[in-house]
Scaffold this motif. Sequence first.
Motif, PDB file in Angstrom:
ATOM      1  N   GLN A   1      67.185  22.246  20.240  1.00  0.00           N
ATOM      2  CA  GLN A   1      66.523  21.946  21.520  1.00  0.00           C
ATOM      3  C   GLN A   1      67.444  21.241  22.509  1.00  0.00           C
ATOM      4  N   SER A   2      68.404  20.484  22.013  1.00  0.00           N
ATOM      5  CA  SER A   2      69.269  19.734  22.937  1.00  0.00           C
ATOM      6  C   SER A   2      70.515  20.499  23.355  1.00  0.00           C
ATOM      7  N   GLU A   3      71.026  21.420  22.481  1.00  0.00           N
ATOM      8  CA  GLU A   3      72.305  22.066  22.768  1.00  0.00           C
ATOM      9  C   GLU A   3      72.237  23.589  22.886  1.00  0.00           C
ATOM     10  N   VAL A   4      71.186  24.198  22.337  1.00  0.00           N
ATOM     11  CA  VAL A   4      71.066  25.654  22.389  1.00  0.00           C
ATOM     12  C   VAL A   4      70.032  26.082  23.423  1.00  0.00           C
ATOM     13  N   ALA A   5      68.821  25.565  23.297  1.00  0.00           N
ATOM     14  CA  ALA A   5      67.735  26.006  24.166  1.00  0.00           C
ATOM     15  C   ALA A   5      68.021  25.805  25.655  1.00  0.00           C
ATOM     16  N   PRO A   6      68.585  24.667  26.090  1.00  0.00           N
ATOM     17  CA  PRO A   6      68.819  24.512  27.528  1.00  0.00           C
ATOM     18  C   PRO A   6      69.743  25.584  28.106  1.00  0.00           C
ATOM     19  N   VAL A   7      70.745  26.000  27.341  1.00  0.00           N
ATOM     20  CA  VAL A   7      71.658  27.041  27.814  1.00  0.00           C
ATOM     21  C   VAL A   7      70.925  28.371  27.926  1.00  0.00           C
ATOM     22  N   LEU A   8      70.161  28.717  26.899  1.00  0.00           N
ATOM     23  CA  LEU A   8      69.453  30.002  26.914  1.00  0.00           C
ATOM     24  C   LEU A   8      68.332  30.011  27.940  1.00  0.00           C
ATOM     25  N   ARG A   9      67.672  28.885  28.159  1.00  0.00           N
ATOM     26  CA  ARG A   9      66.641  28.817  29.203  1.00  0.00           C
ATOM     27  C   ARG A   9      67.243  29.107  30.580  1.00  0.00           C
ATOM     28  N   LYS A  10      68.447  28.649  30.776  1.00  0.00           N
ATOM     29  CA  LYS A  10      69.114  28.846  32.059  1.00  0.00           C
ATOM     30  C   LYS A  10      69.616  30.272  32.229  1.00  0.00           C
ATOM     31  N   GLU A  11      70.084  30.889  31.133  1.00  0.00           N
ATOM     32  CA  GLU A  11      70.787  32.166  31.239  1.00  0.00           C
ATOM     33  C   GLU A  11      69.913  33.390  30.978  1.00  0.00           C
ATOM     34  N   ILE A  12      68.758  33.217  30.321  1.00  0.00           N
ATOM     35  CA  ILE A  12      67.868  34.346  30.023  1.00  0.00           C
ATOM     36  C   ILE A  12      66.516  34.071  30.672  1.00  0.00           C
ATOM     37  N   PRO A  13      65.972  35.013  31.430  1.00  0.00           N
ATOM     38  CA  PRO A  13      64.721  34.759  32.164  1.00  0.00           C
ATOM     39  C   PRO A  13      63.530  34.508  31.248  1.00  0.00           C
ATOM     40  N   ASP A  14      62.520  33.819  31.781  1.00  0.00           N
ATOM     41  CA  ASP A  14      61.230  33.637  31.125  1.00  0.00           C
ATOM     42  C   ASP A  14      60.405  34.921  31.220  1.00  0.00           C
ATOM     43  N   PRO A  15      59.325  35.020  30.433  1.00  0.00           N
ATOM     44  CA  PRO A  15      58.364  36.112  30.652  1.00  0.00           C
ATOM     45  C   PRO A  15      57.786  36.036  32.061  1.00  0.00           C
ATOM     46  N   PRO A  16      57.279  37.145  32.579  1.00  0.00           N
ATOM     47  CA  PRO A  16      56.808  37.185  33.971  1.00  0.00           C
ATOM     48  C   PRO A  16      55.391  36.660  34.161  1.00  0.00           C
ATOM     49  N   TRP A  17      55.094  35.488  33.603  1.00  0.00           N
ATOM     50  CA  TRP A  17      53.778  34.884  33.816  1.00  0.00           C
ATOM     51  C   TRP A  17      53.883  33.378  33.615  1.00  0.00           C
ATOM     52  N   ALA A  18      52.866  32.668  34.064  1.00  0.00           N
ATOM     53  CA  ALA A  18      52.829  31.223  33.852  1.00  0.00           C
ATOM     54  C   ALA A  18      52.605  30.922  32.387  1.00  0.00           C
ATOM     55  N   TRP A  19      53.273  29.903  31.881  1.00  0.00           N
ATOM     56  CA  TRP A  19      53.180  29.543  30.471  1.00  0.00           C
ATOM     57  C   TRP A  19      52.180  28.423  30.226  1.00  0.00           C
ATOM     58  N   ALA A  20      51.858  27.647  31.225  1.00  0.00           N
ATOM     59  CA  ALA A  20      51.019  26.466  31.051  1.00  0.00           C
ATOM     60  C   ALA A  20      49.601  26.858  30.651  1.00  0.00           C
ATOM     61  N   PRO A  21      48.830  25.913  30.075  1.00  0.00           N
ATOM     62  CA  PRO A  21      47.418  26.192  29.799  1.00  0.00           C
ATOM     63  C   PRO A  21      46.706  26.707  31.048  1.00  0.00           C
ATOM     64  N   VAL A  22      45.815  27.656  30.849  1.00  0.00           N
ATOM     65  CA  VAL A  22      45.210  28.338  31.984  1.00  0.00           C
ATOM     66  C   VAL A  22      43.918  27.666  32.419  1.00  0.00           C
ATOM     67  N   ASN A  23      43.567  27.920  33.651  1.00  0.00           N
ATOM     68  CA  ASN A  23      42.243  27.596  34.169  1.00  0.00           C
ATOM     69  C   ASN A  23      41.370  28.830  33.970  1.00  0.00           C
ATOM     70  N   PRO A  24      40.275  28.721  33.220  1.00  0.00           N
ATOM     71  CA  PRO A  24      39.490  29.926  32.951  1.00  0.00           C
ATOM     72  C   PRO A  24      38.899  30.558  34.198  1.00  0.00           C
ATOM     73  N   ASP A  25      38.861  29.828  35.308  1.00  0.00           N
ATOM     74  CA  ASP A  25      38.355  30.403  36.550  1.00  0.00           C
ATOM     75  C   ASP A  25      39.447  31.080  37.361  1.00  0.00           C
ATOM     76  N   SER A  26      40.679  31.113  36.804  1.00  0.00           N
ATOM     77  CA  SER A  26      41.795  31.775  37.481  1.00  0.00           C
ATOM     78  C   SER A  26      42.417  32.799  36.541  1.00  0.00           C
ATOM     79  N   PRO A  27      41.739  33.929  36.307  1.00  0.00           N
ATOM     80  CA  PRO A  27      42.212  34.879  35.294  1.00  0.00           C
ATOM     81  C   PRO A  27      43.549  35.510  35.612  1.00  0.00           C
ATOM     82  N   ASP A  28      43.975  35.510  36.852  1.00  0.00           N
ATOM     83  CA  ASP A  28      45.226  36.169  37.183  1.00  0.00           C
ATOM     84  C   ASP A  28      46.434  35.503  36.537  1.00  0.00           C
ATOM     85  N   THR A  29      46.276  34.278  36.052  1.00  0.00           N
ATOM     86  CA  THR A  29      47.418  33.601  35.449  1.00  0.00           C
ATOM     87  C   THR A  29      47.878  34.270  34.172  1.00  0.00           C
TER      88      THR A  29
END
Length: 368
Positions: free
Chosen positions: A329-357
């Motif tokens: 988490q301290s030496e590998v993940a930060p590099v890969l987070r920067k260099e490889i994109p995230d999935p194309p959606w929000a990752w945080a817990p969702v609001n059930p009244d906002s299904p588009d997330t």
Amino acid sequence: MRFLAITLIVHRPDPVTGVLPSTQERFQEVLDNAVLAEELGFDGFGVGERHERPFISSAPTVVLSHVAALTRRIRLFTAVTTLSLLDPVRAYEDYATLDHLAEGRLDLIIGKGNGTAQRELFHVTPEDQWDRNAESYEVFRQLWRQDKVTARTRFRPELTDAEVWPRPYQRPIRVWHGSATSKESVDLAARYGDPLFSANVTNPVEPYAELVRYYRERWAFYGHDPAALTVGAGSAGLYVARTSQEALEVYRPIFESTLAFQRQVGLPVVFGTLEDFVERSSALIGSPQQIVDKVHRYHERLGHSVLHVHADASGLTAAQHRSSLERFQSEVAPVLRKEIPDPPWAWAPVNPDSPDTLRTVSKEGDAA
């Protein structure tokens, strides 16, 4: 890139010490590892589902409900939910309840499951398991989206204007399709515009890359938005050390014990030496830079934006296990987070009244 820590809750003697923990102790290890994963900043924690030795992960909803109570941020994954063995109505009830308890932190990875013993336990045949998986998913999908469901089914009683409770928290939940050996699961994922999760554990990368290539072809065939296509991938082992020499020294007795176990129970041996295992498998064993480089090599073949690593110590001491996860988490993940994109959606817990997330949309406008 996002990172999951996943356990299948294997229950067998420690590969180095030979000590077999009690069942209760093994479950406590899982809970401790889930809390540690959240503490260290992992994005998700997953629990498998198997119904045969040496696994005790037959009730992932129960385990994940306890994990939900102990954590606040981390997303919860199934790895995988074996829908070919389950009644989709009962599975819906369990997972909808779990998602409420987790306040919208649940993702499902579904699949037909592996293993002859568990298939026989549920009276599922090799000839019908793929059809069962597809039918169960289609019913499960309808139940999550519709207040009343009518379904003409082969493998369970038909439904007519059926109401199933509780109604969902996430609308809809995200469902990944586990992919290991067959095009059937790949096509099902592409058909519905769902993300694919490649097992990427047992063999070198080539067969998994071929299935991901097929997924991309079928995704385009079904007319989905190319920008929404998402792939996750597993890894065959984890030990991040200060140097490659240290990593090999510590991991060698673990590998040799595992190799002896494979031969003892008659499993095929794919990687005959530790050096071959580190070089040609998806195992992440080495220095931080070696692991960054290896994930990039696999990303070139798979295009994945989510990676899972082993949550369990699997023969490491508690101190080695924690040190490895901390270094990841301290030496590998930060590099890969920067260099490889995230999935194309929000990752945080969702609001059930906002299904588009949690929704991806095909050209026809169907919710995926």
